[in-house]
Each structure stands twice: as structure tokens, then as C-alpha cells.
Design a protein around this motif. Structure first.
Motif, short mmCIF file in Angstrom:
data_model
loop_
_atom_site.label_atom_id
_atom_site.label_comp_id
_atom_site.label_asym_id
_atom_site.label_seq_id
_atom_site.Cartn_x
_atom_site.Cartn_y
_atom_site.Cartn_z
N ASP A 1 -18.61 -47.06 -31.56
CA ASP A 1 -18.56 -46.01 -32.59
C ASP A 1 -19.21 -44.72 -32.11
OD1 ASP A 1 -17.38 -47.88 -34.38
OD2 ASP A 1 -19.37 -48.65 -34.86
N ALA A 2 -18.91 -44.35 -30.88
CA ALA A 2 -19.46 -43.10 -30.33
C ALA A 2 -18.98 -41.91 -31.16
CB ALA A 2 -19.02 -42.94 -28.87
N THR A 3 -19.89 -40.98 -31.41
CA THR A 3 -19.56 -39.79 -32.19
C THR A 3 -19.55 -38.55 -31.30
OG1 THR A 3 -21.90 -39.49 -32.79
CG2 THR A 3 -20.52 -40.75 -34.31
N SER A 4 -18.71 -37.61 -31.66
CA SER A 4 -18.61 -36.38 -30.87
C SER A 4 -19.52 -35.31 -31.44
CB SER A 4 -17.17 -35.90 -30.83
OG SER A 4 -16.73 -35.54 -32.12
N SER A 5 -19.84 -34.35 -30.59
CA SER A 5 -20.63 -33.18 -31.00
C SER A 5 -19.85 -31.92 -30.63
CB SER A 5 -21.99 -33.17 -30.30
OG SER A 5 -22.76 -34.29 -30.67
N LYS A 6 -19.86 -30.96 -31.55
CA LYS A 6 -19.12 -29.72 -31.33
C LYS A 6 -20.09 -28.55 -31.16
CE LYS A 6 -14.93 -31.00 -33.87
NZ LYS A 6 -13.98 -30.63 -34.96
N HIS A 7 -19.70 -27.64 -30.29
CA HIS A 7 -20.48 -26.42 -30.09
C HIS A 7 -19.51 -25.26 -29.96
CE1 HIS A 7 -23.74 -23.80 -28.74
NE2 HIS A 7 -22.93 -23.38 -27.78
N VAL A 8 -19.75 -24.20 -30.77
CA VAL A 8 -18.91 -23.01 -30.73
C VAL A 8 -19.69 -21.87 -30.08
CG1 VAL A 8 -17.61 -21.33 -32.08
CG2 VAL A 8 -17.64 -23.73 -32.79
N TRP A 9 -19.07 -21.27 -29.10
CA TRP A 9 -19.69 -20.19 -28.32
C TRP A 9 -18.94 -18.90 -28.63
CZ3 TRP A 9 -19.01 -19.84 -22.30
CH2 TRP A 9 -19.81 -18.80 -21.79
N LYS A 10 -19.65 -17.94 -29.20
CA LYS A 10 -19.07 -16.63 -29.50
C LYS A 10 -19.37 -15.68 -28.35
CE LYS A 10 -19.02 -12.96 -33.01
NZ LYS A 10 -19.60 -12.49 -34.30
N ILE A 11 -18.33 -15.20 -27.70
CA ILE A 11 -18.48 -14.32 -26.55
C ILE A 11 -18.04 -12.91 -26.96
CG2 ILE A 11 -17.87 -13.90 -24.14
CD1 ILE A 11 -17.10 -16.85 -23.94
N GLU A 12 -19.00 -12.00 -26.99
CA GLU A 12 -18.73 -10.63 -27.41
C GLU A 12 -18.59 -9.71 -26.19
OE1 GLU A 12 -20.87 -10.17 -31.65
OE2 GLU A 12 -22.28 -10.45 -29.99
N ASN A 13 -17.97 -8.55 -26.42
CA ASN A 13 -17.79 -7.56 -25.35
C ASN A 13 -17.17 -8.19 -24.10
OD1 ASN A 13 -19.06 -5.47 -26.91
ND2 ASN A 13 -21.04 -6.41 -26.41
N PHE A 14 -16.11 -8.94 -24.33
CA PHE A 14 -15.50 -9.70 -23.24
C PHE A 14 -15.05 -8.79 -22.10
CE2 PHE A 14 -12.32 -12.04 -20.93
CZ PHE A 14 -12.80 -13.34 -20.91
N SER A 15 -14.51 -7.63 -22.43
CA SER A 15 -13.98 -6.73 -21.40
C SER A 15 -15.07 -6.19 -20.49
CB SER A 15 -13.23 -5.58 -22.05
OG SER A 15 -14.12 -4.80 -22.85
N LYS A 16 -16.32 -6.32 -20.90
CA LYS A 16 -17.42 -5.80 -20.10
C LYS A 16 -18.09 -6.88 -19.25
CE LYS A 16 -18.42 -2.12 -23.42
NZ LYS A 16 -19.44 -1.52 -24.32
N LEU A 17 -17.58 -8.10 -19.31
CA LEU A 17 -18.16 -9.18 -18.51
C LEU A 17 -17.83 -8.95 -17.04
CD1 LEU A 17 -17.25 -12.31 -20.70
CD2 LEU A 17 -19.32 -10.91 -20.78
N ASP A 18 -18.87 -8.81 -16.23
CA ASP A 18 -18.63 -8.51 -14.81
C ASP A 18 -19.26 -9.51 -13.85
OD1 ASP A 18 -21.24 -7.82 -15.28
OD2 ASP A 18 -21.02 -5.69 -14.77
N ASN A 19 -19.92 -10.53 -14.38
CA ASN A 19 -20.44 -11.59 -13.51
C ASN A 19 -19.35 -12.60 -13.21
OD1 ASN A 19 -22.96 -10.43 -13.54
ND2 ASN A 19 -23.78 -11.78 -15.13
N GLU A 20 -19.56 -13.37 -12.15
CA GLU A 20 -18.56 -14.38 -11.77
C GLU A 20 -18.40 -15.43 -12.86
OE1 GLU A 20 -17.57 -17.62 -8.21
OE2 GLU A 20 -19.54 -16.65 -8.31
#
Length: 309
Positions: free
Chosen positions: A170-189
Motif C-alpha cells: 500500500d505504498a503512497t505517492s507524494s506530490k510536489h509542485v514547483w513554480k518556476i518564474e521568469n523562465f526566459s531569464k534562466l541562464d544556468n545550465e
């Protein structure tokens, strides 16, 4: 040790003495079938100066059309350090614990030669499944069983290791929501989400906004990673089912990828090199990037853990 005799060079016997080289305890065995795990390979152990592992088919080796017996084999695990034309001759015994009598059913064959063409030997029909799955016989009790092995190479013996595979009911799942803002400015790998817990383990979502490997420049790459690798000891493997979604913020037609993988100290991340094309992701009509914001969800369920005994 009491001998039952044998045929086809197989000796069947019973002994009170446990195996000295390796043991594997499997809890909640029925969940292997539930999660479509037809073949289970143990961690590597050493005997006679060589590395080995056990290969178990609880419902029979279907590749050999075995349906009514448990199949179990000994496999030479690592030949990278050996030169061309090598071969290893070994006599081995494979064990199954009778939990009623606290004794071991043992099958032993003749000396076998392990080499590049034939790295695996064992017993297609180790025990009838009708006998094995009947709890009154003592081999599988409370959905738990224990197998083992002794391997003799040039009469050498070494101290053994062991592992326990625990499937989670009866394994249960866990959910995590990640909000990523200013996507167009992401410049790291790459970027990592905050850590979250699932199955008593810490996880993160890793995003490569410009892709990685074969997806570089054309696709978003997304992975699930173990966030606390220092807690993953040698011999630990985590059987994980996970889904990663990017929300369609306009029409609710989310895109998703689902997979089951084993995580370990040598395999800390699993995912998709080409999760979604950048062309589709950036289309306004896709709803995946709205007002320069995207929402990524991980749904993680740990179904089993292998750990050292």
C-alpha cells in the motif's frame, strides 16, 4: 546434511547450516508480481576471488518457458578485470530457507564453467511454485522468503554479504509542485526545486531549461534526483515509480512522463533528456509557459528498497 539424491547431475539435500557466502531476504514477495518485476538481481557479492550475483524468477523464467517452478541462477557479475579467453570453474549450492523447520533446501549441480558466452548457471526448476507458495511448506511465510548461495572456486571461501529486498505494501505517492518564474531569464545550465519527501527519502526535480546531452538546444530536459545521496549506503537500491508533469495553465491538457526506475548511489537521477520540445513549450497556445511562469509537478512513489543485511 541429509541427501535426497538427484538426477541430471543435480544433488538435492537439506541442511541446518546456512549459506556462508550470500543471503537475500525478500519481504512482500507478492508485490514483485504486482509491479511486473519478473526478474530480480541481487547486489554483487564476492567468493573465490570473483564477483557474483543471484538472479531470481519467483514465477519461473519465461524466456525458457518455465511457468510452474521458481527459477534461480548464479551469475558472474564482473569480468572487466579479466583478460580475453578467461573462464572460471565453480561448484555452487543454492539455498531456500524452510521457516517451519529452520533448515535449508539445497540444490547443487556439477562443476560449471563461467565464461564470456555463458556467464549464468543455475536451476530452471528449483522448486515447484505450488510447493513454494503453499505457506504450510514453510518456504514462503507471511509473504517473506530467504534464498542463499555458496560458491567454491579453487576451493577458496570468503566471508559473505547479504541483502534484504523489502517491497512496500500500500505504498503512497507524494506530490510536489514547483513554480518556476521568469523562465526566459534562466541562464544556468540546470536548476533544482526545493527538496521534498517521498518514501522517507529526499527528492528534487532538476530542470535543464536549454536541455542537456541529446536534448541540448532543442528540448527541455527534466530529471528526478535523490537529494540526500549521503544517506544511500552501499548496497541500497530504491525501486521508484514517478510521474513528472508540466501544467497546461490554459486548458488543463497537461503533459506528463511516467516511468519506474531503481535509484542507488551510482544512479542518483533518472528522467528525460528530451522531455518536451522548446518549440511546443514556448507556443502560447500550449499553456505550458504563461506570463513567463511554468508549473512542474513530480508525483513520486517508492515501492521497494534493497538494503544490506
Amino acid at each position: 546434511m541429509a541427501s535426497f539424491g538427484g538426477h541430471d547431475d543435480i544433488i538435492k539435500s537439506v541442511s541446518d547450516a546456512p549459506p556462508t557466502h550470500y543471503m537475500v531476504k525478500i519481504e512482500s514477495l507478492s508485490l514483485l508480481t504486482k509491479h511486473a518485476i519478473e526478474r530480480y538481481e541481487t547486489e554483487i557479492f564476492e567468493a573465490g576471488g570473483y564477483k557474483w550475483k543471484l538472479v531470481l524468477y519467483p514465477n519461473g523464467n519465461k524466456s525458457k518457458n518455465i511457468k510452474d517452478h521458481v527459477s534461480i541462477y548464479l551469475a558472474l557479475a564482473d569480468s572487466s578485470s579479466l583478460g580475453p579467453g578467461w573462464e572460471v570453474s565453480a561448484v555452487f549450492r543454492l539455498y531456500l530457507l524452510d521457516q517451519n523447520k529452520d533448515s535449508y533446501l539445497i540444490l547443487q549441480g556439477k562443476e560449471r564453467r563461467f565464461h564470456t558466452v555463458k556467464r549464468e548457471w543455475g536451476f530452471d526448476k528449483f522448486i515447484p511454485t505450488a510447493t513454494f507458495f503453499n505457506a504450510s511448506n514453510g518456504y514462503l511465510m507471511e509473504d517473506t522468503c530467504m534464498f542463499g548461495a555458496d560458491v567454491f572456486v579453487s576451493k577458496e571461501r570468503r566471508n559473505g554479504r547479504g541483502e534484504c529486498l523489502s517491497m512496500i505494501k500500500d505504498a503512497t505517492s507524494s506530490k510536489h509542485v514547483w513554480k518556476i518564474e521568469n523562465f526566459s531569464k534562466l541562464d544556468n545550465e540546470s536548476y533544482d526545486s526545493n527538496a521534498f519527501f517521498a518514501g522517507d527519502r529526499k527528492w528534487k526535480i532538476r530542470l535543464y531549461p536549454s536541455g542537456t546531452k541529446q536534448g541540448t538546444g532543442t528540448h527541455l530536459s527534466i530529471y528526478l534526483i535523490l537529494a540526500d545521496p549521503e544517506t544511500v549506503s552501499d548496497g541500497t537500491k530504491i525501486f521508484t515509480e514517478f510521474t513528472v508533469r508540466i501544467y497546461d495553465q490554459l486548458q488543463g491538457r497537461h503533459i506528463a512522463g511516467k516511468v519506474t526506475k531503481w535509484f542507488s548511489g551510482s544512479s542518483l537521477e533518472n528522467g528525460w533528456v528530451k522531455y518536451v520540445s522548446m518549440v511546443y513549450f514556448t507556443q502560447p497556445s500550449s499553456g505550458l509557459l504563461l506570463k513567463d511562469v511554468c508549473l512542474v509537478e513530480a508525483d513520486v512513489c517508492v515501492h521497494g528498497i534493497t538494503s544490506a543485511l
